[in-house]
Design an enzyme around this catalytic site. Structure first.
Site, PDB file in Angstrom:
ATOM      1  CB  SER A 175       4.436  -2.118  12.526  1.00 14.83           C
ATOM      2  OG  SER A 175       3.908  -0.844  12.844  1.00 14.83           O
ATOM      3  CD  GLU A 182      -3.763  -2.527   7.419  1.00 14.55           C
ATOM      4  OE1 GLU A 182      -2.661  -2.792   6.947  1.00 14.55           O
ATOM      5  OE2 GLU A 182      -4.323  -1.430   7.262  1.00 14.55           O
ATOM      6  N   GLY A 241       1.720   1.897  10.993  1.00 15.24           N
ATOM      7  CA  GLY A 241       2.702   2.976  10.935  1.00 15.24           C
ATOM      8  C   GLY A 241       3.298   3.356  12.280  1.00 15.24           C
ATOM      9  CE  LYS A 276      -0.180   3.327   4.713  1.00 16.78           C
ATOM     10  NZ  LYS A 276      -0.142   3.410   6.141  1.00 16.78           N
ATOM     11  CG  ASN A 283      -1.706   1.243   1.395  1.00 21.20           C
ATOM     12  OD1 ASN A 283      -1.803   2.047   0.469  1.00 21.20           O
ATOM     13  ND2 ASN A 283      -2.308   1.423   2.565  1.00 21.20           N
ATOM     14  CD  GLU A 286      -2.926   5.542   6.778  1.00 17.91           C
ATOM     15  OE1 GLU A 286      -2.916   5.618   5.538  1.00 17.91           O
ATOM     16  OE2 GLU A 286      -1.984   5.059   7.437  1.00 17.91           O
ATOM     17  CG  HIS A 315      -5.997   2.017   5.135  1.00 16.66           C
ATOM     18  ND1 HIS A 315      -5.558   2.950   6.058  1.00 16.66           N
ATOM     19  CD2 HIS A 315      -4.992   1.126   4.982  1.00 16.66           C
ATOM     20  CE1 HIS A 315      -4.329   2.605   6.428  1.00 16.66           C
ATOM     21  NE2 HIS A 315      -3.970   1.513   5.788  1.00 16.66           N
TER      22      HIS A 315
HETATM   23  P1  PGA Z   1       2.477   0.062   7.833  1.00 21.91           P
HETATM   24  O1  PGA Z   1       1.053   0.351   7.152  1.00 21.91           O
HETATM   25  O2  PGA Z   1       3.009  -1.208   7.229  1.00 21.91           O
HETATM   26  O3  PGA Z   1       3.317   1.262   7.470  1.00 21.91           O
HETATM   27  O4  PGA Z   1       2.247  -0.058   9.300  1.00 21.91           O
HETATM   28  C1  PGA Z   1       0.136  -0.687   6.917  1.00 21.91           C
HETATM   29  C2  PGA Z   1      -1.059  -0.147   6.197  1.00 21.91           C
HETATM   30  O5  PGA Z   1      -1.388   1.031   6.369  1.00 21.91           O
HETATM   31  O6  PGA Z   1      -1.722  -0.884   5.437  1.00 21.91           O
END
Ligand code: PGA
Length: 253
Positions: A216, A170, A176, A15, A13, A100, A98
């Site tokens: 992560s 997640e 993150g 982003k 992903n 976010e 997601h």
């Molecule tokens: P990350 O993000 O691996 O940076 O923790 C995962 C995601 O947002 O799908």
């Protein structure tokens, strides 16, 4: 690595990162590294990169997708994008719900549900994301939260469609943060998700749904998740921006 007959799926992903030039250079470096791989490798890119990325990935094992879409077929929705437009540009799948998007853009389960159904209708594979907050985990509400998200986001999806879905667990506190869920905790939660899917779609159909873990992930920790019986794949954010890190995760044996 895998004992179930579900495929292993590694999804990157990106982003809101990368220009076209960077994306093409990345894909050209990635493809030779994943050529011999039986793992399915997906990359969710920003809208402007779907077409060039899909062209760069043509005739390779890499599948290109999007990170969001609107639920309407078309209309006066300034700044939004329809599933059919994503298909048209070369996307094969779309990340929906997601954390976010839920947090920064106030996306509700109801809106996500409409997107999931529209994605299926236009032939995009939805990758539905669900997860609990730190407080919800502490208050022992994780299972209730996930069950509500699953029931609401998948409402009206026919059981025969289950195999066309992917679901990513997640935990919000792991995205993150460099604080991944323990693999055993992720497994326990994914087993709960599979059980809940069984209640929605029937046990047999639920067995066909690939369940991913995200939050992560790194080349160092990724294999511990893939060893879990109910984790079929990974959703990788930060580490998917580096071709070295992403290809290491994508080629774990
Ligand atoms: P990350 O993000 O691996 O940076 O923790 C995962 C995601 O947002 O799908």
């Amino acid at each position: 690595m895998k004992k179930s007959n579900r495929p292993v799926i590694i999804v990157g992903n990106w982003k809101m990162y990368k220009t076209e030039q960077e994306a093409i250079a990345f894909i050209q470096k990635l493809i030779p590294k994943i050529q011999e791989n039986s793992t399915k490798i997906y990359l969710a890119v920003p809208f402007t990169l779907i077409k060039p990325a899909a062209e760069a990935a043509k005739n390779s094992a890499l599948v290109i997708g999007a990170q969001n879409m609107h639920d309407a077929s078309q209309g006066a929705f300034t700044g939004e994008i329809a599933g059919s437009m994503l298909r048209d540009a070369g996307a094969k799948f779309v990340i929906l719900g997601h954390s976010e998007r839920r947090f920064y853009f106030n996306e509700t389960n109801d809106f996500i549900n409409r997107k999931v159904k529209k994605a299926l209708e236009v032939g995009l594979q939805p990758l539905l994301c669900i997860g609990e907050s730190k407080e919800e985990r502490k208050e022992l509400k994780t299972e209730a939260v996930l069950k509500t998200q699953l029931e609401a986001c998948l409402d009206g999806v026919a059981k025969e469609q289950a195999g066309n879905l992917m679901i990513a667990y997640e935990p919000i506190w792991a995205v993150g943060t460099a604080e991944p869920a323990l693999p055993t905790m992720a497994q326990e939660t994914e087993a709960f998700i599979r059980k809940s899917l069984g209640e929605l779609f029937g046990k047999k159909n639920a067995e066909t749904v690939p369940l991913l873990y995200g939050g992560s992930l790194t080349p160092e920790n990724a294999h511990e998740y893939l060893e879990q019986p109910d984790i079929d794949g990974l959703l990788v954010g930060g580490a998917s921006l580096s071709v070295e890190k992403f290809s290491q995760i994508a080629t774990i044996e």
